[in-house]
Write a protein that holds these residues in place. Structure first.
Motif, PDB file in Angstrom:
ATOM      1  N   ALA A   1      -9.392   7.986  37.551  1.00  0.00           N
ATOM      2  CA  ALA A   1      -9.402   6.956  36.501  1.00  0.00           C
ATOM      3  C   ALA A   1      -8.017   6.368  36.306  1.00  0.00           C
ATOM      4  CB  ALA A   1      -9.925   7.554  35.198  1.00  0.00           C
TER       5      ALA A   1
ATOM      6  N   HIS B   1     -12.945   6.396  30.736  1.00  0.00           N
ATOM      7  CA  HIS B   1     -13.121   7.508  31.663  1.00  0.00           C
ATOM      8  C   HIS B   1     -12.012   8.552  31.478  1.00  0.00           C
ATOM      9  CE1 HIS B   1     -16.375   5.384  33.303  1.00  0.00           C
ATOM     10  NE2 HIS B   1     -15.742   4.650  34.210  1.00  0.00           N
ATOM     11  N   MET B   2     -10.773   8.091  31.229  1.00  0.00           N
ATOM     12  CA  MET B   2      -9.687   9.033  30.962  1.00  0.00           C
ATOM     13  C   MET B   2      -9.974   9.860  29.716  1.00  0.00           C
ATOM     14  SD  MET B   2      -6.297   6.726  31.609  1.00  0.00           S
ATOM     15  CE  MET B   2      -6.277   5.445  32.840  1.00  0.00           C
TER      16      MET B   2
ATOM     17  N   GLN C   1     -11.858   2.118  32.453  1.00  0.00           N
ATOM     18  CA  GLN C   1     -11.097   3.233  33.029  1.00  0.00           C
ATOM     19  C   GLN C   1     -10.419   4.051  31.936  1.00  0.00           C
ATOM     20  OE1 GLN C   1     -11.583   3.941  36.138  1.00  0.00           O
ATOM     21  NE2 GLN C   1     -12.775   2.049  36.342  1.00  0.00           N
TER      22      GLN C   1
END
Length: 453
Positions: A238, A163-164, A160
């Motif tokens: 995210a 994804h950020m 995650q």
């Protein structure tokens, strides 16, 4: 030809090895996802090979049939995770269950079926040609499951974060180039403000911590982007997934603390050692104290091993080392000992075997962290790096860490670091002794001249 045949005969007085029945009451099970094939000795039943479905009721019927046939030892293949329910059920029913590696029980090529496989397992087990894999006690298995669950959650949380960073990069927000961690205190404040609707770079930059080296102007400049709606939506999701996994990690830590508390076998608290910062992904509770009360020794006193590494090793192995007769057996199980590939009296390779052992992976990471350690282990690792390539040096240092852990858990002794200078002096004395012996063989005498400090 006759002389050659005579030379191959056994020497007088040497007994010929003959296969003997070591487990006459053994059974073999070929594990499958939907059904299991079971073979018992041919004289125990009119139908010595039967198929049982993988439903719980059928597993109980399988155990009842084995007891009716007088079976006390069972060998089964380690097929995926399908073996776990049957293994646990048979173990509770009092059978001696051996989990064997499928690579070690391959039958003759060209003859492959579920019926033949279970019969082959039964025959090999009857003659004692199989060795079971290591599996710790049930309480340690529960701890191992929680530790692996926590590791999986940490990997998911790391995805995650990626994804950020991807969403920020697509918006040309260069925040990762001015602060080291986008999920740290400063990064979290800025990201949550962005998701809440803040777009002013000066306002966002004012949220930085005093320990951030970048100036407010640099942070504000990095926060100038295009702010596209689809990328902001990806960043929002995210961040929400990151928070949700954080909640799951907190729940997992509570279960982990409770399981460690149930395994406490020693009283007291660990003595103060070297001051070390808390590991980034370590649980919030006092993991070092609970590991000490479980093991009786403080494994974190070994340089390179922090609380997370000690947790992985203890959860994978446990504290009972009686299954490993010597430290060499323990290192071999970890896959950290040299290989023995020899033919014709010539060593072809000494490469360590490949194995997906989580404890060995943790020890390799701990060994790689010794590169800048001013300790005896750090000096040993740097000397190994000078002699061989980096991966081999990491394996050698991990092997030494494994030996230290085995000694501490078996003897209950604390580890005391002698320091880098002590190791260097021992190495110097060892080299001088070897040079003196070599000089004597050549008819010379080695004279050591003391160098000024």
């Amino acid at each position: 030809m006759a002389a050659r045949n005579r030379s191959l005969n056994l020497k007088p007085g040497r007994a010929r090895q003959v296969l003997t029945l070591t487990h006459p009451n053994a059974a073999g099970i070929d594990i499958g996802s939907a059904s299991h094939y079971v073979a018992v000795p041919p004289d125990r039943d009119d139908e010595p090979v039967r198929e049982f479905k993988s439903f719980t009721a059928d597993l109980h019927a399988l155990a009842d049939w084995l007891q009716a046939c007088g079976v006390d030892t069972v060998a089964m293949e380690s097929t995926g995770v399908y073996w776990i329910p049957l293994y646990e059920l048979l173990d509770r029913r009092g059978f001696t269950v051996l989990l064997v590696n499928a690579r070690h029980v391959k039958n003759v090529s060209g003859r492959k079926s579920d019926v033949l496989d279970c019969q082959w397992l039964q025959q090999l087990m009857t003659y004692g040609l199989l060795r079971g894999a290591f599996r710790p006690a049930d309480a340690v298995c529960a701890l191992r499951s929680l530790s692996r669950q926590r590791e999986m959650l940490l990997k998911s949380q790391g995805r995650q974060v990626q994804h950020m960073q991807k969403a920020l990069t697509q918006m040309n927000i260069q925040l990762a180039n001015v602060i080291s961690d986008v999920v740290g205190e400063t990064g979290q404040k800025i990201l949550r403000a962005i998701v809440a609707g803040e777009r002013d770079g000066q306002v966002l930059a004012a949220m930085k911590n005093v320990r951030i080296r970048a100036t407010t102007e640099e942070i504000a400049k990095s926060l100038e982007g295009n702010w596209r709606a689809e990328h902001l939506f990806a960043l929002k999701q995210a961040l929400a997934a990151f928070d949700f996994i954080g909640t799951q990690l907190a729940e997992c830590d509570c279960e982990l603390a409770a399981q460690l508390a149930s395994l406490q076998a020693h009283a007291g608290t660990p003595a103060k050692g070297k001051r070390r910062g808390r590991a980034r992904n370590a649980p919030k509770f006092d993991l070092r104290a609970q590991l000490f009360q479980m093991c009786g020794v403080d494994l974190t006193r070994i340089d390179g091993i922090d609380v997370t590494t000690a947790l992985v090793v203890v959860s994978e192995v446990g504290t009972d080392m009686s299954r490993f007769p010597t430290v060499k057996h323990f290192a071999c199980w970890l896959g950290l000992c040299p290989g023995t590939k020899i033919t014709g009296g010539k060593v072809l390779s000494g490469k360590t075997k490949r194995c997906a052992n989580r404890a060995a992976q943790a020890l390799r990471l701990a060994a790689a962290a010794l590169r800048s350690s001013q300790s005896a282990l750090g000096a040993y690792f740097r000397r190994m790096c000078a002699r061989m390539d980096k991966p081999k040096a990491v394996t050698a240092a991990a092997h030494k860490l494994a030996r230290l852990i085995y000694t501490m858990l078996t003897k209950g002794e604390e580890y005391t670091d002698q320091g880098q200078d002590y190791y260097e002096e021992r190495y110097r004395q060892r080299v001088l002794r070897q040079l003196s012996q070599r000089a004597e063989k050549l008819g010379m005498k080695l004279v050591v001249s003391e160098q000024p400090a």
